[in-house]
Design a protein around this motif. Sequence first.
Motif, PDB file in Angstrom:
ATOM      1  N   ASN A  11       7.641   2.032  -5.676  1.00 22.18           N
ATOM      2  CA  ASN A  11       8.213   1.723  -4.366  1.00 22.18           C
ATOM      3  C   ASN A  11       7.937   2.860  -3.391  1.00 22.18           C
ATOM      4  OD1 ASN A  11       9.727   0.845  -2.197  1.00 22.18           O
ATOM      5  ND2 ASN A  11      11.502   0.280  -3.420  1.00 22.18           N
ATOM      6  N   GLY A  12       7.193   2.553  -2.324  1.00 27.44           N
ATOM      7  CA  GLY A  12       6.963   3.521  -1.270  1.00 27.44           C
ATOM      8  C   GLY A  12       6.074   4.683  -1.658  1.00 27.44           C
ATOM      9  N   SER A  13       5.146   4.481  -2.598  1.00 26.91           N
ATOM     10  CA  SER A  13       4.267   5.560  -3.043  1.00 26.91           C
ATOM     11  C   SER A  13       2.826   5.254  -2.650  1.00 26.91           C
ATOM     12  CB  SER A  13       4.356   5.744  -4.561  1.00 26.91           C
ATOM     13  OG  SER A  13       3.380   6.656  -5.014  1.00 26.91           O
ATOM     14  N   THR A  60       0.816  -1.224   0.000  1.00 21.84           N
ATOM     15  CA  THR A  60       0.000   0.000   0.000  1.00 21.84           C
ATOM     16  C   THR A  60       0.843   1.266   0.000  1.00 21.84           C
ATOM     17  OG1 THR A  60      -0.178  -0.158   2.420  1.00 21.84           O
ATOM     18  CG2 THR A  60      -1.964  -1.108   1.119  1.00 21.84           C
ATOM     19  N   GLY A  61       2.176   1.125  -0.161  1.00 22.91           N
ATOM     20  CA  GLY A  61       3.046   2.294  -0.262  1.00 22.91           C
ATOM     21  C   GLY A  61       3.502   2.881   1.052  1.00 22.91           C
ATOM     22  N   LEU A  62       3.127   2.256   2.160  1.00 22.27           N
ATOM     23  CA  LEU A  62       3.503   2.771   3.477  1.00 22.27           C
ATOM     24  C   LEU A  62       4.933   2.414   3.862  1.00 22.27           C
ATOM     25  CD1 LEU A  62       0.188   1.935   5.351  1.00 22.27           C
ATOM     26  CD2 LEU A  62       1.066   4.234   4.938  1.00 22.27           C
ATOM     27  N   ARG A  63       5.503   1.427   3.193  1.00 25.36           N
ATOM     28  CA  ARG A  63       6.867   0.996   3.497  1.00 25.36           C
ATOM     29  C   ARG A  63       7.580   0.675   2.181  1.00 25.36           C
ATOM     30  NH1 ARG A  63       9.524  -1.035   7.901  1.00 25.36           N
ATOM     31  NH2 ARG A  63       7.585  -0.918   9.093  1.00 25.36           N
ATOM     32  N   ALA A 119      -0.177   3.719  -5.125  1.00 19.27           N
ATOM     33  CA  ALA A 119      -0.980   2.531  -4.841  1.00 19.27           C
ATOM     34  C   ALA A 119      -2.468   2.837  -4.983  1.00 19.27           C
ATOM     35  CB  ALA A 119      -0.671   2.013  -3.438  1.00 19.27           C
ATOM     36  N   ILE A 120      -2.887   3.998  -4.478  1.00 22.89           N
ATOM     37  CA  ILE A 120      -4.292   4.389  -4.578  1.00 22.89           C
ATOM     38  C   ILE A 120      -4.689   4.564  -6.039  1.00 22.89           C
ATOM     39  CG2 ILE A 120      -5.967   6.194  -4.038  1.00 22.89           C
ATOM     40  CD1 ILE A 120      -4.316   6.756  -1.477  1.00 22.89           C
ATOM     41  N   GLU A 121      -3.861   5.270  -6.802  1.00 23.59           N
ATOM     42  CA  GLU A 121      -4.183   5.552  -8.207  1.00 23.59           C
ATOM     43  C   GLU A 121      -4.197   4.286  -9.060  1.00 23.59           C
ATOM     44  OE1 GLU A 121      -1.273   8.442  -9.267  1.00 23.59           O
ATOM     45  OE2 GLU A 121      -2.415  10.134  -8.421  1.00 23.59           O
ATOM     46  N   GLN A 122      -3.399   3.284  -8.675  1.00 22.33           N
ATOM     47  CA  GLN A 122      -3.380   2.036  -9.445  1.00 22.33           C
ATOM     48  C   GLN A 122      -4.524   1.097  -9.072  1.00 22.33           C
ATOM     49  OE1 GLN A 122       1.328   1.656  -9.330  1.00 22.33           O
ATOM     50  NE2 GLN A 122       0.472   0.089 -10.665  1.00 22.33           N
ATOM     51  N   GLY A 123      -5.263   1.432  -7.991  1.00 23.93           N
ATOM     52  CA  GLY A 123      -6.451   0.653  -7.662  1.00 23.93           C
ATOM     53  C   GLY A 123      -6.309  -0.289  -6.492  1.00 23.93           C
ATOM     54  N   ILE A 124      -5.459   0.072  -5.521  1.00 23.52           N
ATOM     55  CA  ILE A 124      -5.282  -0.756  -4.327  1.00 23.52           C
ATOM     56  C   ILE A 124      -5.970  -0.090  -3.146  1.00 23.52           C
ATOM     57  CG2 ILE A 124      -3.616  -1.742  -2.710  1.00 23.52           C
ATOM     58  CD1 ILE A 124      -1.627  -1.923  -4.986  1.00 23.52           C
ATOM     59  N   ALA A 125      -6.893  -0.795  -2.534  1.00 23.44           N
ATOM     60  CA  ALA A 125      -7.589  -0.322  -1.340  1.00 23.44           C
ATOM     61  C   ALA A 125      -6.995  -0.996  -0.113  1.00 23.44           C
ATOM     62  CB  ALA A 125      -9.081  -0.614  -1.429  1.00 23.44           C
ATOM     63  N   HIS A 126      -7.163  -0.361   1.054  1.00 26.69           N
ATOM     64  CA  HIS A 126      -6.495  -0.851   2.255  1.00 26.69           C
ATOM     65  C   HIS A 126      -7.381  -0.646   3.476  1.00 26.69           C
ATOM     66  CE1 HIS A 126      -2.906  -0.369   5.261  1.00 26.69           C
ATOM     67  NE2 HIS A 126      -3.371  -1.612   5.261  1.00 26.69           N
ATOM     68  N   VAL A 127      -7.693  -1.730   4.156  1.00 28.88           N
ATOM     69  CA  VAL A 127      -8.330  -1.671   5.472  1.00 28.88           C
ATOM     70  C   VAL A 127      -7.271  -2.101   6.471  1.00 28.88           C
ATOM     71  CG1 VAL A 127     -10.110  -2.638   6.967  1.00 28.88           C
ATOM     72  CG2 VAL A 127     -10.640  -2.108   4.583  1.00 28.88           C
TER      73      VAL A 127
END
Length: 324
Positions: free
Chosen positions: A141-143, A122-125, A147-155
């Motif tokens: 890497n690390g963005s 998710t780009g946090l690390r 990650a959001i723009e490429q379509g990755i969601a995170h709970v």
Amino acid sequence: NRMKQEGKTVIMTTHKLKEVMFASDHISVMRKGKMIATMAKSETSERDLAQLMVGQESVTARTVVREKPLDIPMLVVSGLNAYADQGRKVLDGLHFDVKAGEIVGVAGVSGNGQKELAEVLTGLRSWKDGDIQFDGLSLRNGSIRGAIEQGIAHVPESRMKSGLAGSLGAVDNLLFKTYRSPERSSFGLLRTEKNRNWSQKLVELFDVKTPGIDAPVHHLSGGNQQKLLFAREVDLDPKLMIAVHPTQGLDVGATAGVHDLLEGLRKKGRSVLLISEDLDELLQLSDRIMVMYGGRIVGNMAREEANREYIGMLMAGSEEEDAG
């Protein structure tokens, strides 16, 4: 049990049905501030308690009918290494993939790299070595924005520490990832009325119980906080959902709601990486289960091949299989 043997009285408040049936002599069920029923343990079952808790058919015995995942790799991770802030290696040569329309569960005792894996994706690390391909493109890497723009969601694991701003209301929390979009803002100014209407519709669609869309979300129950968090992430129409302990601390009804959301994403052909320490949850929802130990994938099996005892042994590091 020792306290009971010493003649002491124990009152245990929990929503974990196995815990209740294991430890209690008598059980009372509360729902919406009212005492619904009281009975001896010998007079009830997990199924009956679940029905009393949520006021509907038990969610523990439902059968999930699922189609086979699409043979389209959405996420491909190769030779991934990552390090903790102190320099310790936390991800050690990970190789795995997640297909479109597939829920891949990640089992493991806390502290074996699951949290860091979610942070990397998710780009946090940032990661040190390896390659991550997502939907045919290299993941930055690390963005976080990438990650959001490429379509990755995170709970995330902690909804109030990493997912929501407790002092803000539903509107602001729902806007966190989309406030830059033309739908949500114009020339740097938020579309206030449009955003409030959108937020109200999401709150109603995801059945978030709140005094109002401006009420601070720390006043909401854990289940309603989680539903609000899922509302924001699912509304992004993600290609991949990364859910970390998504039902931790939730009651039976809220847990069923979260499971339905994850199943709904799967049915739409989306991918889900489900990180959980709840083996019942993993065995119920996953098409495939990976086991992590010491930052490595030590097991990778189809759900039909998985059993609780073997997964438990892998989680404890007592044996490893060639995870491919």
